[in-house]
Design an enzyme around this catalytic site. Structure first.
Site, short mmCIF file in Angstrom:
data_model
loop_
_atom_site.label_atom_id
_atom_site.label_comp_id
_atom_site.label_asym_id
_atom_site.label_seq_id
_atom_site.Cartn_x
_atom_site.Cartn_y
_atom_site.Cartn_z
CD GLU A 35 7.15 0.81 -1.22
OE1 GLU A 35 6.82 1.23 -0.18
OE2 GLU A 35 6.70 1.08 -2.23
CG HIS A 39 4.02 2.99 -3.05
ND1 HIS A 39 5.36 2.89 -2.58
CD2 HIS A 39 3.47 4.09 -3.13
CE1 HIS A 39 5.38 4.44 -2.72
NE2 HIS A 39 4.21 4.96 -2.92
C1 GLV Z 1 4.01 8.04 -4.97
O1 GLV Z 1 4.63 7.66 -4.07
C2 GLV Z 1 4.76 9.06 -5.34
O2 GLV Z 1 5.35 9.81 -4.54
O3 GLV Z 1 4.09 9.74 -6.47
#
Ligand code: GLV
Length: 322
Positions: free
Chosen positions: A268, A286
């Protein structure tokens, strides 16, 4: 007089940005996009506190650049695999995260992915847009009937896992889960606790809700994928590194898995091109916690943690340091 300097690595939500001046701190605020490493290390110098996100690596170089007056780093995320906790402990810096405020939003999105992959919603959308001639047909774009008693296996029955389980139960799914601190054979809120091997072998859909740590890296590797029920689906809204993506691509290509829906990726923000070529995956950038109120609450909790630590009070949601 400002009581110190707050470094905010990336612009927070508009609502919370508007609340920052009330802290009475000197502010250095980054852009919407993540800062370059050099920019961040320059801007954090002299800060008493920092609000960061999961895209920033908080390590020895960050603490060195900030200086010894740094007291708290508030991650505006529940996951904290971007932070070197041992280094924070060594320097006496409090680390906080945002548990609790994003469970429902993340579970909603996980369930959206579950429906999207099992009922081929994104693939069907691509097909409908393609301009290819079509007419209703008994075998066209057929997917999995989740409400007909399909089994959801939740790996990690923490707050988010339980919120996903509640949604699945409301849809008529049987829900099983594996969790290191829950005894196999017991039940929690109607969810049967099983070991991971049984979960993988019997679930129609497996969903991951564990943090990324050394012991969960590649938890879903080639062997785990091979032990999944043929024709089943994998959902990952946790962290990319939990899944061996190369092995996942092989399992999808061979048809052993019917599909995968991924909100997080090993490299990512780079998404493996092989995943982009597969029709049997739903790819999301995400966005699990990306509800408007949820994002305000995450940012606000991060800022509250900063305010409390700078006022000499315990943080509201500290990350336990090793
Ligand atoms: C998102 O992935 C978080 O960890 O809040």
């Amino acid at each position: 007089m400002p009581a110190g300097h707050l470094y905010v690595a990336r612009r927070l939500t508009d609502t919370v940005m508007a609340e920052l001046p009330a802290l009475g701190l000197d502010l250095t605020v980054g852009e919407v996009a993540p800062p370059s490493r050099e920019r961040m290390l320059a801007d954090v110098a002299g800060a008493a506190a920092a609000v960061v996100t999961l895209t920033e690596r908080i390590d020895a170089a960050f603490f060195d650049a900030a200086g010894p007056q740094l007291r708290v780093v508030a991650n505006a995320a529940v996951g904290f695999d971007n932070i070197d906790l041992a280094e924070a402990k060594r320097r006496g810096v409090v680390i906080t995260n945002t548990p609790g405020v994003l469970d429902e939003a993340t579970a909603d999105h996980t369930f959206a992915m579950l429906l999207a992959i099992t009922r081929r919603v994104v693939e069907a959308d691509r097909f409908a847009r393609s301009g290819e001639p079509w007419i209703w047909g008994p075998t066209m774009l057929v997917g999995l009937d989740i409400s007909a008693g399909a089994t959801l296996g939740v790996i990690g029955l923490g707050r988010i896992g339980r919120a996903v389980a509640r949604r699945a139960q409301a849809f008529g799914m049987r829900v099983i889960a594996s969790h290191p601190r829950l005894e196999v054979g017991t039940r929690l809120d109607g969810v049967e606790i099983v070991d991971q091997a049984e979960l993988l072998a019997t679930s129609d859909v497996v969903t991951l809700h564990v943090p990324l740590r050394p012991d969960t890296r590649h938890l879903i590797d080639a062997d785990a994928l091979a032990s999944m029920k043929p024709g089943s689906y994998l959902l990952n809204a946790a962290r990319g590194g939990i899944v061996d993506e190369t092995a996942l691509i092989a399992a999808l290509r061979s048809g052993h898995l019917a599909g995968a829906a991924l909100d997080t990726f090993e490299g990512e923000p780079v998404i493996n091109p092989a995943l982009r070529e597969l029709d049997t995956v739903v790819l999301q950038p995400h966005i699990g916690s990306a509800g408007g109120t949820t994002r305000d609450n995450m940012c606000r909790l991060a800022v509250r943690n900063v305010a409390r630590v700078l006022a000499g009070e315990p943080a509201e949601t500290p990350v336990p340091l090793p």
